[in-house]
Design a protein around this motif. Structure first.
Motif, mmCIF file in Angstrom:
data_model
loop_
_atom_site.group_PDB
_atom_site.id
_atom_site.type_symbol
_atom_site.label_atom_id
_atom_site.label_comp_id
_atom_site.label_asym_id
_atom_site.label_seq_id
_atom_site.Cartn_x
_atom_site.Cartn_y
_atom_site.Cartn_z
ATOM 1 N N TYR A 151 33.744 51.296 41.678
ATOM 2 C CA TYR A 151 33.209 50.453 42.449
ATOM 3 C C TYR A 151 32.691 48.919 41.937
ATOM 4 O O TYR A 151 32.780 47.649 42.423
ATOM 5 C CB TYR A 151 32.833 50.705 44.211
ATOM 6 C CG TYR A 151 31.116 50.774 44.061
ATOM 7 C CD1 TYR A 151 31.275 49.376 44.579
ATOM 8 C CD2 TYR A 151 30.937 51.810 44.057
ATOM 9 C CE1 TYR A 151 29.195 49.660 44.049
ATOM 10 C CE2 TYR A 151 29.418 51.995 43.533
ATOM 11 C CZ TYR A 151 28.980 50.946 43.871
ATOM 12 O OH TYR A 151 27.502 50.437 43.992
ATOM 13 N N TRP A 154 34.804 45.550 40.556
ATOM 14 C CA TRP A 154 35.801 44.890 41.833
ATOM 15 C C TRP A 154 34.678 43.264 41.451
ATOM 16 O O TRP A 154 35.133 42.326 41.852
ATOM 17 C CB TRP A 154 35.479 45.302 42.620
ATOM 18 C CG TRP A 154 37.230 46.057 42.438
ATOM 19 C CD1 TRP A 154 36.977 47.806 43.349
ATOM 20 C CD2 TRP A 154 37.810 46.014 43.400
ATOM 21 N NE1 TRP A 154 38.142 48.248 43.378
ATOM 22 C CE2 TRP A 154 39.348 47.730 42.604
ATOM 23 C CE3 TRP A 154 38.652 44.892 42.509
ATOM 24 C CZ2 TRP A 154 40.291 47.755 43.214
ATOM 25 C CZ3 TRP A 154 40.736 44.723 42.578
ATOM 26 C CH2 TRP A 154 40.812 45.796 43.196
ATOM 27 N N LEU A 155 33.462 43.834 41.304
ATOM 28 C CA LEU A 155 32.857 42.832 40.972
ATOM 29 C C LEU A 155 32.993 41.741 39.911
ATOM 30 O O LEU A 155 32.414 40.384 39.436
ATOM 31 C CB LEU A 155 30.700 42.857 40.865
ATOM 32 C CG LEU A 155 30.633 43.686 41.569
ATOM 33 C CD1 LEU A 155 29.304 44.540 41.750
ATOM 34 C CD2 LEU A 155 30.782 43.150 43.334
ATOM 35 N N THR A 157 35.846 41.146 38.745
ATOM 36 C CA THR A 157 37.381 40.209 39.481
ATOM 37 C C THR A 157 37.881 39.225 39.713
ATOM 38 O O THR A 157 37.225 39.180 40.405
ATOM 39 C CB THR A 157 38.512 41.650 40.101
ATOM 40 O OG1 THR A 157 37.605 41.816 41.521
ATOM 41 C CG2 THR A 157 38.468 42.983 39.304
ATOM 42 N N TRP A 159 40.214 38.744 41.555
ATOM 43 C CA TRP A 159 39.758 39.352 43.250
ATOM 44 C C TRP A 159 38.710 38.849 44.250
ATOM 45 O O TRP A 159 38.442 37.973 45.460
ATOM 46 C CB TRP A 159 40.454 40.501 43.897
ATOM 47 C CG TRP A 159 40.878 40.819 44.872
ATOM 48 C CD1 TRP A 159 41.800 40.093 46.129
ATOM 49 C CD2 TRP A 159 39.391 41.666 45.843
ATOM 50 N NE1 TRP A 159 40.815 40.097 47.223
ATOM 51 C CE2 TRP A 159 40.295 41.034 47.248
ATOM 52 C CE3 TRP A 159 38.677 42.141 45.230
ATOM 53 C CZ2 TRP A 159 39.535 42.458 48.117
ATOM 54 C CZ3 TRP A 159 37.858 42.710 46.372
ATOM 55 C CH2 TRP A 159 38.368 42.923 47.624
ATOM 56 N N PHE A 160 37.074 39.019 43.961
ATOM 57 C CA PHE A 160 36.312 39.781 43.997
ATOM 58 C C PHE A 160 35.250 37.905 44.187
ATOM 59 O O PHE A 160 35.102 37.066 45.555
ATOM 60 C CB PHE A 160 36.047 40.261 43.576
ATOM 61 C CG PHE A 160 33.825 40.766 44.132
ATOM 62 C CD1 PHE A 160 34.172 41.548 45.054
ATOM 63 C CD2 PHE A 160 32.742 39.398 43.581
ATOM 64 C CE1 PHE A 160 32.211 41.721 45.798
ATOM 65 C CE2 PHE A 160 31.557 39.434 43.842
ATOM 66 C CZ PHE A 160 30.939 40.992 44.799
ATOM 67 N N ASN A 161 36.040 36.973 43.636
ATOM 68 C CA ASN A 161 35.288 35.446 43.105
ATOM 69 C C ASN A 161 35.918 34.663 44.042
ATOM 70 O O ASN A 161 35.411 34.133 44.689
ATOM 71 C CB ASN A 161 35.091 35.124 41.751
ATOM 72 C CG ASN A 161 34.629 36.184 40.394
ATOM 73 O OD1 ASN A 161 33.606 36.434 40.527
ATOM 74 N ND2 ASN A 161 35.102 36.162 39.639
ATOM 75 N N SER A 163 37.708 36.011 47.399
ATOM 76 C CA SER A 163 37.153 35.907 48.204
ATOM 77 C C SER A 163 35.952 35.917 48.719
ATOM 78 O O SER A 163 35.822 35.511 50.241
ATOM 79 C CB SER A 163 37.784 37.900 48.263
ATOM 80 O OG SER A 163 36.328 38.846 48.075
ATOM 81 N N ARG A 167 32.346 42.658 49.174
ATOM 82 C CA ARG A 167 33.063 43.585 49.337
ATOM 83 C C ARG A 167 34.170 43.525 48.526
ATOM 84 O O ARG A 167 34.411 42.940 47.385
ATOM 85 C CB ARG A 167 33.672 43.712 51.189
ATOM 86 C CG ARG A 167 35.115 42.736 50.772
ATOM 87 C CD ARG A 167 35.170 42.531 52.439
ATOM 88 N NE ARG A 167 36.670 41.567 52.822
ATOM 89 C CZ ARG A 167 37.453 42.275 52.157
ATOM 90 N NH1 ARG A 167 37.807 43.462 51.760
ATOM 91 N NH2 ARG A 167 38.692 41.428 52.108
ATOM 92 N N VAL A 168 34.623 45.108 48.580
ATOM 93 C CA VAL A 168 36.076 45.698 47.287
ATOM 94 C C VAL A 168 37.143 45.773 48.531
ATOM 95 O O VAL A 168 37.096 45.785 49.843
ATOM 96 C CB VAL A 168 35.179 46.835 46.929
ATOM 97 C CG1 VAL A 168 34.136 46.796 45.809
ATOM 98 C CG2 VAL A 168 35.288 48.161 47.656
#
Length: 246
Positions: A151, A154-155, A157, A159-161, A163, A167-168
């Motif tokens: 998991y 995801w940090l 990616t 998308w994570f930045n 959002s 969270r994932v």
């Protein structure tokens, strides 16, 4: 002689039933590999990994036909049916041998074939309209995995930045935690294994199934070959007469 021939016919019918049984195993293994590829084709670098599946499905189809031909040959004395039965068994032997060799070859290259999985996760948007995002979410839910290796992937990616939340995706949540929203504050609620490992295990399992399923196919075919050879040997020869020229 009549008793021996009747016994051979019974053995041939039993062998044909086993041909149908192994056809089911071979066909399911090929179908499962095709299903995995069709659902997660974005994760694969090339499509030739499905060649063993196509050969396995072809082999299963020929096995079903050869079983039916063998049953007919056991009930009706026909040189054509006997020859066709032997020919189909040879075709199956070639298909199964090729499928097993290719499956063994591809089983050692699954990691390189899944090299595209990282790019798919990097391009995750979270939108249900995006086919890559839908594929990622479906894979994480079905295989019970999160990220490529874990998991924590995801940090890193986009998308994570974007959002701005720690969270994932919610598809990483274990099904037993209904209140889970993907927050990293509760890592125990997230799937621990990465999707690349899970997908690799699934692909290698079905490839090994294709390889090992060839063993019962060969054994049943040997019984079929020997039984048919004995039946053809016991078959009474036709008497030929020289025609009078006058």
């Amino acid at each position: 002689m009549i008793v021996a021939r009747r016994t051979l016919k019974i053995i041939l019918r039993i062998a044909c039933q086993f041909l149908w049984a192994v056809a089911l195993v071979v066909g399911l293994s090929g179908f499962y590999l095709l299903l995995n590829y069709s659902q997660r084709s974005l994760f694969f670098s090339h499509s030739y990994i499905i060649i063993p599946a196509i050969l396995a499905l072809s082999s299963a189809a020929v096995l079903l036909v050869s079983g039916a031909i063998g049953c007919l040959a056991s009930r009706k004395t026909s040189a054509f049916l006997q020859g066709l039965f032997v020919y189909l068994l040879v075709v199956v032997l070639c298909l199964e041998g090729t499928a097993s060799v290719l499956a063994y070859y591809n089983s050692g290259k699954v990691d390189s074939e899944l090299s595209a999985i990282s790019a798919v996760f990097q391009n995750y948007t979270g939108s249900s309209q995006d086919p890559r995002s839908r594929s990622v979410d479906a894979t994480q839910q079905e295989l019970q995995c999160c990220g490529v290796q874990s998991y924590r992937d995801w940090l890193a990616t986009p998308w994570f930045n974007r959002s701005r939340e720690i969270r994932v995706p919610q598809s990483c949540c274990k099904s037993t935690f209904l209140s889970c929203n993907g927050t990293l504050e509760q890592p125990s609620e997230l799937y621990a294994d990465g999707c690349q490992v899970k997908l690799k295990e699934a692909i290698q399992f079905v490839l090994s199934l294709i390889i090992w399923s060839s063993l019962p196919v060969v054994l049943v075919e040997i019984v079929g070959f020997v039984t048919m050879a004995l039946m053809m040997k016991e078959q009474p020869l036709r008497e030929y007469h020289i025609l009078d020229r006058d």
